[in-house]
Enzyme design. Structure first.
Site, PDB file in Angstrom:
ATOM      1  N   LYS A 113       0.813  -1.380  -0.073  1.00  0.00           N
ATOM      2  CA  LYS A 113       0.152  -0.145   0.066  1.00  0.00           C
ATOM      3  C   LYS A 113       0.977   1.245   0.032  1.00  0.00           C
ATOM      4  CE  LYS A 113      -4.393  -1.469   1.750  1.00  0.00           C
ATOM      5  NZ  LYS A 113      -5.634  -1.317   2.480  1.00  0.00           N
ATOM      6  N   LYS A 195      -4.153  -9.556  -5.449  1.00  0.00           N
ATOM      7  CA  LYS A 195      -5.466 -10.002  -4.685  1.00  0.00           C
ATOM      8  C   LYS A 195      -6.446  -8.962  -5.311  1.00  0.00           C
ATOM      9  CE  LYS A 195      -6.160  -7.413  -0.509  1.00  0.00           C
ATOM     10  NZ  LYS A 195      -6.747  -7.070   0.680  1.00  0.00           N
ATOM     11  N   LYS A 198     -11.047  -3.921  -3.180  1.00  0.00           N
ATOM     12  CA  LYS A 198     -11.982  -2.719  -3.324  1.00  0.00           C
ATOM     13  C   LYS A 198     -11.534  -1.234  -3.555  1.00  0.00           C
ATOM     14  CE  LYS A 198     -13.486  -3.041   1.392  1.00  0.00           C
ATOM     15  NZ  LYS A 198     -12.452  -2.984   2.293  1.00  0.00           N
TER      16      LYS A 198
HETATM   17  P1  ATP Z   1      -8.688  -2.077   0.631  1.00  0.00           P
HETATM   18  O1  ATP Z   1      -8.795  -2.457  -0.942  1.00  0.00           O
HETATM   19  O2  ATP Z   1      -9.250  -0.939   1.019  1.00  0.00           O
HETATM   20  O3  ATP Z   1      -7.386  -2.661   1.202  1.00  0.00           O
HETATM   21  P2  ATP Z   1      -9.845  -4.886   0.924  1.00  0.00           P
HETATM   22  O4  ATP Z   1     -10.723  -5.014  -0.193  1.00  0.00           O
HETATM   23  O5  ATP Z   1      -8.432  -5.455   0.811  1.00  0.00           O
HETATM   24  O6  ATP Z   1      -9.495  -3.454   1.285  1.00  0.00           O
HETATM   25  P3  ATP Z   1     -10.116  -5.361   3.475  1.00  0.00           P
HETATM   26  O7  ATP Z   1     -11.401  -4.301   4.326  1.00  0.00           O
HETATM   27  O8  ATP Z   1      -9.026  -4.880   3.890  1.00  0.00           O
HETATM   28  O9  ATP Z   1     -10.582  -5.512   2.075  1.00  0.00           O
HETATM   29  O10 ATP Z   1     -10.406  -6.775   4.077  1.00  0.00           O
HETATM   30  C1  ATP Z   1     -11.694  -7.360   4.589  1.00  0.00           C
HETATM   31  C2  ATP Z   1     -11.738  -8.759   4.810  1.00  0.00           C
HETATM   32  O11 ATP Z   1     -11.700  -9.244   3.519  1.00  0.00           O
HETATM   33  C3  ATP Z   1     -10.468  -9.490   5.221  1.00  0.00           C
HETATM   34  O12 ATP Z   1     -10.735 -10.517   6.083  1.00  0.00           O
HETATM   35  C4  ATP Z   1      -9.638  -9.945   4.270  1.00  0.00           C
HETATM   36  O13 ATP Z   1      -8.836 -11.002   4.272  1.00  0.00           O
HETATM   37  C5  ATP Z   1     -10.703 -10.230   3.135  1.00  0.00           C
HETATM   38  N1  ATP Z   1     -10.360 -10.241   1.997  1.00  0.00           N
HETATM   39  C6  ATP Z   1     -10.103  -8.852   1.110  1.00  0.00           C
HETATM   40  N2  ATP Z   1      -9.688  -8.964   0.007  1.00  0.00           N
HETATM   41  C7  ATP Z   1      -9.550 -10.605  -0.369  1.00  0.00           C
HETATM   42  C8  ATP Z   1      -9.547 -11.381  -1.243  1.00  0.00           C
HETATM   43  N3  ATP Z   1      -9.186 -11.010  -2.540  1.00  0.00           N
HETATM   44  N4  ATP Z   1      -9.597 -12.619  -1.330  1.00  0.00           N
HETATM   45  C9  ATP Z   1     -10.067 -12.989  -0.052  1.00  0.00           C
HETATM   46  N5  ATP Z   1     -10.488 -12.364   0.879  1.00  0.00           N
HETATM   47  C10 ATP Z   1     -10.091 -11.054   0.950  1.00  0.00           C
END
Ligand code: ATP
Ligand code: LTN
Length: 333
Positions: A113, A195, A198
């Protein structure tokens, strides 16, 4: 009585994705009756990268509605906003004083990040310490998260053990990660080595839980794959592997059954099949979400959050007092 304690959260940094759903939410729903669950919105974490205030407020409400639409039952779980329980930030400070710069420098999420930022905030570096505070405040036994959070769970355990041994007391319970077998790491549809996230600047890379059927199918049709044209679960075919993973997490079918089902079938048909099962599952969620997103449910959401914050605060306050006592702060009389 005496159910094991589960705690998890998601940042309101955008509309939730299929990654959040398969890696986290879908599993929360499965375990919610068996455990004493606390699910929160990690708004303090979201501001580790800049958020527009009005968008953040909107996304926070939307995240709660998405929790409920996905099947999290507010009657049996504690649902709250992290910023409503001030002990999170306070314990975060204490834990900062028990965490080393070196261990935070090794966090891969920080490395990923921080590369995307012009000015890197201290909060982004400190993110895992606040996450440790979230978990340790509630005596959590298990933390259901996606694979990307494993390293943050490890550092939480290290900080907790260090604190307990420094003060010679079992102040913190040592938590364990709870990572699903399928769906734990959903990859971007545009770059299967990254990965699904969002906050990706390219919406073609992720499926939002609120995307309509046509958009979902279109995104899957455009998913990056390879030229092998064989539906096979293999590291050499990361795009197809990701689609098999998604199909498996939604349908419950094994990888080998999926390979058989699509033997001799071109990628075009396979991609549409994946899109269809995802759209079917999200359709049910969206119907519930649309109902909750009407003005008549406004006060319902506020009530859930108020009740959740009150319940959470009671537990968090007791734990923070124990911590203050352990480090040697004077009692406030
Ligand atoms: P950001 O993009 O703002 O970093 P994010 O989409 O990665 O956010 P988080 O809020 O950081 O989402 O994660 C929330 C939950 O969703 C966590 O338990 C994380 O492990 C899970 N998660 C996020 N992205 C994935 C993914 N691509 N595959 C599986 N689990 C995910
Ligand atoms: N870092 C998490 C969100 C999060 C979290 C937590 C998850 C913040 N605090 C405590 C579980 C427990 C993420 O998923 N990116």
């Amino acid at each position: 009585m005496n159910k094991k304690i589960i705690l998890s959260g998601i940042q309101p940094s955008g509309i939730l994705t299929l990654g959040n759903y398969l890696g986290a939410l879908k599993n929360w729903v499965k375990i919610q009756t068996e455990y004493d669950c606390k699910f929160f919105i990690a708004d303090l974490h979201a501001i580790t990268v800049h958020q527009d205030p009005s968008v953040l407020r909107e996304n926070t409400k939307k995240t709660i509605m998405q929790y409920i639409a996905c099947g999290i039952d507010p009657e049996i779980n504690t649902i709250f906003a992290q910023s409503h329980v001030h002990e999170h930030a306070e314990l975060g400070w204490i834990l900062n004083c028990h965490t080393y710069m070196g261990e935070l420098s090794r966090m891969t999420q920080f490395k990923d990040k921080s590369h995307k930022q012009v000015n890197v905030g201290v909060g982004l570096f400190d993110y895992p310490v606040l996450m440790a505070a979230d978990i340790l405040l509630y005596n959590s036994d298990y933390v259901p998260v996606g694979e990307d959070q494993r390293q943050h769970l490890e550092i939480t355990r290290d900080i907790a053990q260090r604190f307990n041994s420094t003060y010679g007391k079992e102040v913190f319970k040592i938590p364990e990660a709870f990572i699903p077998e399928t769906g734990a790491r959903i990859m971007s549809l545009q770059d299967p080595t990254k990965k699904m996230s969002k906050s990706d600047s390219n919406p073609m890379g992720y499926i939002s839980l609120l995307d309509d059927r046509d958009t979902i199918i279109k995104k899957f049709k455009k998913a990056v794959t390879d030229s092998e044209n064989v539906v096979r679960y293999s590291d050499e075919q990361p795009g197809i592997k990701n689609l098999i993973n998604i199909y498996s997490a939604i349908t419950g079918k094994s990888y080998t059954d999926i390979e058989k089902e699509f033997q001799g079938v071109g990628y075009g048909k396979f991609k549409v099949a994946v899109g269809e099962v995802v759209a079917d599952e999200l359709d049910i969620i969206q119907q519930k979400y649309n109902k909750l997103n009407s003005p008549e449910y406004n006060s319902y959401i506020t009530e859930i959050l108020n009740k959740g914050a009150e319940e959470a605060h009671k537990i968090a306050e007791t734990k923070l007092n124990e911590v203050y006592d352990a480090v040697g702060f004077l009692n406030k009389l």
